[in-house]
Enzyme design. Structure first.
Site, short mmCIF file in Angstrom:
data_model
loop_
_atom_site.label_atom_id
_atom_site.label_comp_id
_atom_site.label_asym_id
_atom_site.label_seq_id
_atom_site.Cartn_x
_atom_site.Cartn_y
_atom_site.Cartn_z
N HIS A 181 33.20 30.86 47.49
CA HIS A 181 33.29 29.92 48.61
C HIS A 181 32.85 28.55 48.12
O HIS A 181 31.82 28.41 47.44
CB HIS A 181 32.39 30.41 49.76
CG HIS A 181 32.11 29.36 50.78
ND1 HIS A 181 33.12 28.61 51.37
CD2 HIS A 181 30.94 28.91 51.30
CE1 HIS A 181 32.57 27.76 52.21
NE2 HIS A 181 31.25 27.91 52.19
N ASN A 206 33.83 21.36 52.09
CA ASN A 206 33.60 22.76 52.48
C ASN A 206 34.48 23.08 53.70
O ASN A 206 34.25 22.54 54.78
CB ASN A 206 32.11 22.92 52.80
CG ASN A 206 31.74 24.31 53.30
OD1 ASN A 206 32.60 25.11 53.65
ND2 ASN A 206 30.45 24.59 53.34
N CYS A 262 31.40 31.09 56.87
CA CYS A 262 31.97 30.89 55.52
C CYS A 262 32.24 32.21 54.79
O CYS A 262 32.94 32.22 53.78
CB CYS A 262 31.06 30.00 54.69
SG CYS A 262 30.74 28.43 55.48
O1 UT7 Z 1 29.02 26.98 53.61
C1 UT7 Z 1 27.62 27.06 53.60
C2 UT7 Z 1 27.10 25.86 54.31
N1 UT7 Z 1 26.32 24.91 53.66
C3 UT7 Z 1 25.88 24.81 52.38
O2 UT7 Z 1 26.15 25.58 51.52
C4 UT7 Z 1 25.02 23.63 52.08
C5 UT7 Z 1 23.92 23.94 51.10
N2 UT7 Z 1 23.07 22.76 50.88
C6 UT7 Z 1 23.48 21.69 50.20
O3 UT7 Z 1 24.61 21.65 49.73
C7 UT7 Z 1 22.49 20.57 49.95
O4 UT7 Z 1 21.22 20.95 50.42
C8 UT7 Z 1 22.91 19.21 50.62
C9 UT7 Z 1 24.12 18.64 49.92
C10 UT7 Z 1 23.19 19.41 52.10
C11 UT7 Z 1 21.77 18.20 50.47
O5 UT7 Z 1 21.46 18.03 49.09
P1 UT7 Z 1 19.95 18.04 48.58
O6 UT7 Z 1 19.99 17.82 47.14
O7 UT7 Z 1 19.32 19.31 49.09
O8 UT7 Z 1 19.38 16.77 49.30
P2 UT7 Z 1 18.08 16.62 50.20
O9 UT7 Z 1 18.35 17.11 51.58
O10 UT7 Z 1 16.90 17.18 49.46
O11 UT7 Z 1 17.88 15.06 50.24
C12 UT7 Z 1 17.54 14.31 49.06
C13 UT7 Z 1 17.45 12.86 49.44
C14 UT7 Z 1 16.59 12.59 50.67
O12 UT7 Z 1 15.96 11.32 50.48
P3 UT7 Z 1 14.44 11.22 49.96
O13 UT7 Z 1 13.64 12.00 50.96
O14 UT7 Z 1 14.44 11.87 48.60
O15 UT7 Z 1 14.19 9.76 49.96
C15 UT7 Z 1 17.58 12.50 51.78
O16 UT7 Z 1 17.12 11.72 52.86
O17 UT7 Z 1 18.76 12.37 49.77
C16 UT7 Z 1 18.75 11.84 51.10
N3 UT7 Z 1 20.03 12.15 51.71
C17 UT7 Z 1 21.13 11.40 51.58
N4 UT7 Z 1 21.33 10.23 50.95
C18 UT7 Z 1 22.56 9.71 51.00
C19 UT7 Z 1 20.36 13.27 52.45
N5 UT7 Z 1 21.66 13.21 52.79
C20 UT7 Z 1 22.14 12.06 52.28
C21 UT7 Z 1 23.41 11.47 52.28
N6 UT7 Z 1 23.58 10.29 51.63
N7 UT7 Z 1 24.47 12.03 52.90
#
Ligand code: UT7
Length: 321
Positions: A248, A278, A112
């Site tokens: 980005h 992204n 990225c």
């Molecule tokens: O270009 C660079 C590459 N990548 C990035 O910049 C990504 C950076 N990271 C992020 O953007 C975020 O960490 C994500 C969008 C990937 C995830 O968001 P988050 O707020 O960190 O979510 P999380 O992983 O902490 O998950 C929160 C909850 C979990 O459930 P519980 O444990 O609270 O019950 C996950 O299981 O959301 C759940 N969850 C989802 N629910 C619905 C995780 N992914 C999903 C989903 N749909 N797609």
């Protein structure tokens, strides 16, 4: 000499997958994706829309925008992590497609941060007067590297390409600050698709993008403001003088957090992630092209471009429009 951006272009695949479609593929929903990422839809490349095809289309529109002919281009650098072929490189394929017969072409992989690093590389060549005109491209077919059964990653990524044309000029500004943190590389990975011939299996999970989302998020919201501050200090530039911060597009929450940490208004941080997701190395040039075509930039405007991603790597550049 400084490489001034004299044209921008982009190519967005026709096919759109909205969040609703993804909710039938994995356990997710529109509300969660919008709230956590700001993404509403992404474009997915069709069979004909290879990385090189999209890159060439973006380059062509950038050259039209610059009022330049392909034969005038000395250098093409394509930043990509998702080339259709390992060789020939994407930029040579672009050269062939657009007829840039006089260009030297190579690809650059820094995920990225790739477009930003490619832009910096071109600036070094143009600054030394080794080349005078360059086309810098970010192009990705991330849908090929996405595990569409993994809701932790598949909701994030999309396909597309963006490009800029640079011309060496005795006037203008360009300063960069860059960093890499290889020791943190394991939080965002994707191994080569190719297996030795003797391995008989279907596609291995590690050949798709794998990510520790939380770690990448923490890295981005701490390091991006830090590197932007470093850039402003290095160039002795008051943040009030910056017209736009072009980040980005990885997650709208990351952009908002960076703006807040820098004490800046969100209106200086344009966001288009809702429409594209992204697109890795393509996200900065696609956004630049959108803003340029809207007439958002005037001559002399100061822009900060900031990239971050796998490597891990990150950087920021200050340029005068
Ligand atoms: O270009 C660079 C590459 N990548 C990035 O910049 C990504 C950076 N990271 C992020 O953007 C975020 O960490 C994500 C969008 C990937 C995830 O968001 P988050 O707020 O960190 O979510 P999380 O992983 O902490 O998950 C929160 C909850 C979990 O459930 P519980 O444990 O609270 O019950 C996950 O299981 O959301 C759940 N969850 C989802 N629910 C619905 C995780 N992914 C999903 C989903 N749909 N797609």
């Amino acid at each position: 000499m400084v490489g001034k951006i004299i044209g921008t272009g982009s190519y967005i695949p026709e096919q759109i997958w909205d969040n609703e479609k993804l909710s039938h593929m994995v356990d997710t929903n529109d509300e969660w994706i919008r709230e956590r990422t700001g993404i509403a839809r992404r474009h997915i490349a069709g069979e004909e829309e290879t990385t090189a095809y999209m890159a060439a289309k973006a380059a062509e529109t950038a050259l039209q925008n610059a009022g330049m002919k392909a034969a005038e281009v000395d250098l093409i650098i394509a930043a990509t992590i998702s080339p259709g072929e390992i060789m020939p490189c994407t930029s040579c394929e672009v050269q062939k497609r657009i007829g840039a017969v006089n260009a030297t072409c190579f690809d650059l992989n820094s995920a990225c941060t790739g477009f930003l690093f490619a832009l910096n590389t071109a600036q070094a060549y143009l600054g030394q007067e080794i080349y005078h005109t360059a086309v810098i491209i970010g192009a990705e077919s991330l849908s090929h590297l996405t595990n569409w059964e993994d809701r932790g990653t598949c909701i994030l990524f999309g396909d597309g390409a963006g490009a800029v044309v640079l011309k060496a000029s005795p006037e203008g500004r360009y300063t960069q600050v860059t960093h890499s943190s290889g020791e943190k590389g394991s939080v965002l990975t994707c191994t080569s698709r190719n297996q030795p011939k003797y391995v008989e299996n279907s596609r291995a999970p590690e050949t798709y993008m794998q990510m520790d989302g939380k770690e990448v998020f923490k890295f981005a919201v701490s390091k991006v403001p830090e590197v932007i501050r470093e850039l402003l200090e290095k160039t002795e530039t008051d943040s009030g003088k910056i017209h736009r911060y072009i980040l980005h597009q990885a997650n709208e929450r990351i952009v908002k957090s960076v703006a807040k940490r820098l004490g800046e208004e969100m209106e200086k941080f344009p966001v288009n992630i809702a429409d594209y997701g992204n697109t890795s190395s393509a996200s900065i040039p696609i956004l630049l092209d959108e803003l340029n075509r809207k007439g958002d930039f005037s001559q002399g405007d100061l822009l900060v471009l900031a990239g971050f991603g796998a490597g891990l790597s990150y950087g920021a550049s200050l340029l005068e429009w």
